[in-house]
Every structure is written in C-alpha cells, then in structure tokens.
Design a protein around this motif. Structure first.
Motif, mmCIF file in Angstrom:
data_model
loop_
_atom_site.group_PDB
_atom_site.id
_atom_site.type_symbol
_atom_site.label_atom_id
_atom_site.label_comp_id
_atom_site.label_asym_id
_atom_site.label_seq_id
_atom_site.Cartn_x
_atom_site.Cartn_y
_atom_site.Cartn_z
ATOM 1 N N GLU A 60 41.483 48.453 64.879
ATOM 2 C CA GLU A 60 42.056 49.514 65.174
ATOM 3 C C GLU A 60 43.016 50.332 63.929
ATOM 4 N N VAL A 61 43.278 49.307 63.080
ATOM 5 C CA VAL A 61 43.798 50.065 61.735
ATOM 6 C C VAL A 61 42.587 50.794 61.046
ATOM 7 N N LEU A 62 41.466 49.960 60.992
ATOM 8 C CA LEU A 62 40.118 50.787 60.179
ATOM 9 C C LEU A 62 39.835 51.964 60.796
ATOM 10 N N PHE A 63 39.907 52.200 62.079
ATOM 11 C CA PHE A 63 39.515 53.374 62.860
ATOM 12 C C PHE A 63 40.774 54.449 62.494
ATOM 13 N N ILE A 64 41.866 54.290 62.354
ATOM 14 C CA ILE A 64 42.865 55.058 62.015
ATOM 15 C C ILE A 64 42.629 55.513 60.621
ATOM 16 N N LYS A 110 38.900 46.243 52.539
ATOM 17 C CA LYS A 110 37.817 47.101 53.385
ATOM 18 C C LYS A 110 38.250 48.589 53.512
ATOM 19 N N ILE A 111 39.527 48.849 53.468
ATOM 20 C CA ILE A 111 39.834 50.287 53.416
ATOM 21 C C ILE A 111 39.322 51.128 52.164
ATOM 22 N N LEU A 112 39.449 50.244 50.995
ATOM 23 C CA LEU A 112 38.777 50.774 49.810
ATOM 24 C C LEU A 112 37.121 51.252 49.890
ATOM 25 N N ALA A 113 36.562 49.967 50.551
ATOM 26 C CA ALA A 113 35.340 50.263 50.739
ATOM 27 C C ALA A 113 34.756 51.370 51.597
ATOM 28 N N MET A 114 35.603 51.685 52.539
ATOM 29 C CA MET A 114 35.504 52.845 53.531
ATOM 30 C C MET A 114 35.593 54.152 52.421
ATOM 31 N N SER A 119 50.072 44.853 51.452
ATOM 32 C CA SER A 119 50.370 43.446 51.704
ATOM 33 C C SER A 119 48.981 42.697 51.945
ATOM 34 N N ASN A 120 48.161 43.188 52.784
ATOM 35 C CA ASN A 120 46.972 42.455 53.159
ATOM 36 C C ASN A 120 45.737 42.828 52.227
ATOM 37 N N PRO A 121 45.458 41.889 51.209
ATOM 38 C CA PRO A 121 44.464 42.268 50.301
ATOM 39 C C PRO A 121 43.146 42.426 50.787
ATOM 40 N N GLN A 122 42.851 41.509 51.882
ATOM 41 C CA GLN A 122 41.508 41.526 52.637
ATOM 42 C C GLN A 122 41.173 42.906 53.309
ATOM 43 N N LEU A 123 42.364 43.484 53.932
ATOM 44 C CA LEU A 123 42.518 44.812 54.562
ATOM 45 C C LEU A 123 42.194 46.126 53.703
ATOM 46 N N ILE A 148 46.407 57.026 49.414
ATOM 47 C CA ILE A 148 45.998 56.601 50.892
ATOM 48 C C ILE A 148 47.198 55.609 51.623
ATOM 49 N N VAL A 149 48.051 55.975 52.578
ATOM 50 C CA VAL A 149 48.930 55.385 52.702
ATOM 51 C C VAL A 149 49.346 55.089 54.330
#
Length: 418
Positions: free
Chosen positions: A271-275, A217-221, A210-214, A257-258
């Motif tokens: 913290e989400v990005l670390f997880i 960032k996750i897809l970039a990782m 639901s958060n397109p910005q997040l 990725i879930v």
C-alpha cells in the motif's frame, strides 16, 4: 456609515451562517448512491458503524468551520477601512520612520497581527475539533509554536512583497501590475526551490527512511521514472496527527520524496508503494511544473484585473476611508480584499484542474504497481484514519476538494483491468 456597516455585515453574515448550516446538516445527503452500495467505495464495507457516524459528523463540522471562516478576512479588511484603523496603522508607521522600507513593513506587521488575533478563535476551533475526533494529536504548546512560525514567516514574506509592490505602484501607477508579475515569477520559483530544505524543516523533523529495504524499492521506482533522488525522507508527523500523507516536492537539487511516519505505521508495504507511485506520477507527468506555470498565468490575470478594480475602488471610496490614493499603504486592505475575492472566484477552476491531475496520478500509480487490492486498501485506510467523507456534498467538493472524492478514486481503481 460605521453603524450601517455593522448592521448590514452582521445581518448578512448571520443569514449566510444559517443557510450554510441548513445545507450541511439538513439538506445535503451523506453516504454513497444506491449504485455504489456494497462496493469497495461504500464506507459501510470497511468502516464500523461508529466510524461511519464519526466521519459524517466530523465532515459536517469541519466544512461548517471552513464556511464560517470563508468571509471572515473580507469582513476584517472592510472593517479596517470603514473604522479608520488602516489610517491609524499608516500614521503610526510614518511616525516611526519616514523611510518606505521601514514604515510599510510596520504597517504590514500591525495588519497581520490584527488579522491573526481576530481569526485565532476559528483556528483554535479547528484544532479542537481535530483533537476531539482523534485526528489531531499535537499538544497545544506544539500547535501554538507552529502557529507562530507560520505567522512570522507569512508576515516577513508579505512585508517584503508589499513593500516592493507599493514602490512599484508609486513609480509606475499604470504598469505596476505588470512589473509586479515579472518579479513574482523568479520569486515563486525560488520559493518552490527552498520549500523542502528551508521552510518545511521549521515545522517538522526530517530523517532518512528508517526501513532501508522499503527505501530501496521506492528509489527503484523513482529511478524507473527518472526522478533524481538519492534517498527517501521520513517525517515525524505522529506527534501532530493520525492522518497519513506522502509527497514529492521541490525542484532541481532540492527535490525530495517524503513519507509521513503515520503512513508507514498504518499501511503495509504494497500500500505504501502504491501511494509513492501516485506521488511519483505527479513528477513524471510534470504536474509540479504545470502547477508553477498555472500559478504564473493566474497571477498575471489576477494582478491585471486587481489593478483595474483597485483604482476604481479607491477613486470611489478612498476619501471616505481617509485613504490618500492608490499609492497610500492605507489602501492595502482594499487591495487584499480584491485579491482574496478574485482568488475565491478562481478557486473552483483551480480545484477542478487539481482533481484532474490527481486522477491522472492515480492512473499512473495503478499502471505502475498493477496491484488493485493494495491501491483500494490504501485509500480505504486513508479514509478511516482521517474520518473522511467518501462522497461529500457538491458544494463542499467544488469549493474544498483538490482531489477526486474517495468514492470516485476507489471506483476508478476497482474498474481497472489488470
């Protein structure tokens, strides 16, 4: 024999329960060693006194329920054989149809139903414990729905596997284990492939993050790690639990990725990005493929050892149980008992391998994010929301933990040099 079985089984089980209760509630130490007091791994630094009390109680009761249930299936399988229930199930299936592909699934359905009914009180106790301590949030109706879905999926898969297995046993009494192993390889790969898109959606609703910005960032990782993902999925778990999780599963085009929505709601973005970096680490280091390869190797050894023991057991006690031989589906409880015991023996080794893989993923995540504060904070919050014990008793760790303890994980992160 029946009376002796009841007396000995009840006596041994009661003694076992008393010993495990004494271990968990009196002998085992909770809390962290003195050297870790005051560090980020000390729950006293990030949990309230009430949370500390609840986490210790919850961990004890949760572990006690685990140990109570550990030998339960073994007792059921033995009881089914000793009391002639297995023979009755076989005879009923053969009265319904003489065809193997009908009477064996009927037998499996009857055995699965009996096992499910007898283990249901313990499953319900686990659910009640989770709800009472504020971890579980799912209604009884929703929980029963998931239980029934699991029952029917498990029974259908088991009926198919057992039918094929006994066809092999009847045709190749000395090589059935090898042919069964050869067939299991494509089956395990197939199940890993369909898990994210066929089985998981039966339990939960998946949607795009639901958060397109997040998500960006996750897809970039993910792109940095060469993960072929085009979106990140969010799953609505808050209606079932307050605990948090995230994962990468599936293979090939079905890789996903879930993130649980509870993770999104309780952690900040760093913290989400670390997880997520931790989960990406599993993919980068090929842990999914190594897990598959390990399962294939363990299955090979388990089937061979099981085959050797199975023939000895049926030759020794088959007549007593009214089992005609290894080709008789009434022998199935003996085979399941053997495989369950072998799995229990192998479990500490498998968990040790898993803990090593999780440690490796933690190291990858901190190297990728370079954010020690977020890493420690995420694990502390995971501990609080799940009322986890940061330093469980040794027996609990080696028999239940597929991850390093939170004390070990947080200590590793705090010692990391940025």
């Amino acid at each position: 024999m029946k009376k002796r079985f009841v007396i000995w089984t009840a006596g041994i089980y009661i003694l076992y329960v008393l010993v495990m209760g004494a271990y968990l509630f009196w002998w085992a130490d909770f809390g962290v060693p003195e050297a870790y007091e005051g560090t980020g791994a000390d729950p006293a630094t990030f949990m309230t006194d009430r949370q500390l009390e609840l986490s210790q109680d919850y961990s004890r009761y949760q572990s006690m329920l685990y140990f109570l249930g550990l030998p339960l299936e073994w007792i059921i399988y033995l009881g089914v054989l000793v009391f002639g229930v297995s023979r009755l199930f076989r005879d009923f299936g053969e009265r319904v149809s003489r065809f193997t592909f009908i009477n064996i699934p009927i037998y499996v359905l009857l055995l699965s139903t009996l096992t499910w009914v007898l283990t249901f009180p313990l499953d319900y106790a686990r659910r009640t414990l989770s709800v009472n301590y504020g971890i579980g949030t799912q209604s009884f109706t929703g929980w029963m729905r998931d239980q029934l879905i699991s029952f029917w999926i498990g029974t259908l898969i088991m009926a198919m596997l057992i039918t094929v297995l006994y066809v092999l046993i009847r045709r190749f009494q000395k090589r059935w284990w090898l042919y069964a192993w050869m067939l299991m390889i494509p089956f395990m790969i197939f199940m890993m492939y369909i898990q994210p898109v066929v089985i998981d959606p039966l339990y939960n609703d998946f949607s795009r993050l639901s958060n397109p910005q997040l998500e960006e960032k996750i897809l970039a990782m993910a792109e940095q790690a060469d993960i072929p993902a085009e979106r990140v999925y969010e799953v609505n778990m808050s209606e079932k639990t307050n605990a948090m999780n995230a994962y990468v599963n599936g293979i090939g085009s079905n890789l996903r990725i879930v993130l649980w929505d509870t993770t999104l709601n309780k952690l900040d973005e760093s913290e989400v990005l670390f997880i997520m970096a931790h989960e990406i680490g599993h993919y980068v280091k090929n842990h999914l493929l190594w897990m598959l390869a390990g399962s294939i190797a363990v299955t090979f050894g388990g089937l061979y050892v099981g085959y050797r023991i199975f023939h000895v057991v049926i030759n020794r006690w088959g007549n007593t149980w009214k089992v005609k031989g290894v080709t008789d589906v009434a022998s199935l409880p003996a085979l399941l008992l053997i495989f369950s015991l072998l799995s229990f023996i192998a479990n500490p080794v498998e968990l040790a391998v898993s803990r090593n893989a999780e440690k490796s993923a933690d190291e990858y995540a901190i190297e990728m994010t370079q954010d020690r504060e977020a890493a420690v904070g995420s694990f502390q919050q995971l501990t609080v929301t799940a009322l986890s014990d940061v330093n469980p008793p040794a027996l609990v760790k080696y028999l239940r933990y597929g991850h390093p303890t939170m004390m070990e994980r947080i200590t590793m992160l705090e010692s990391y040099q940025q």
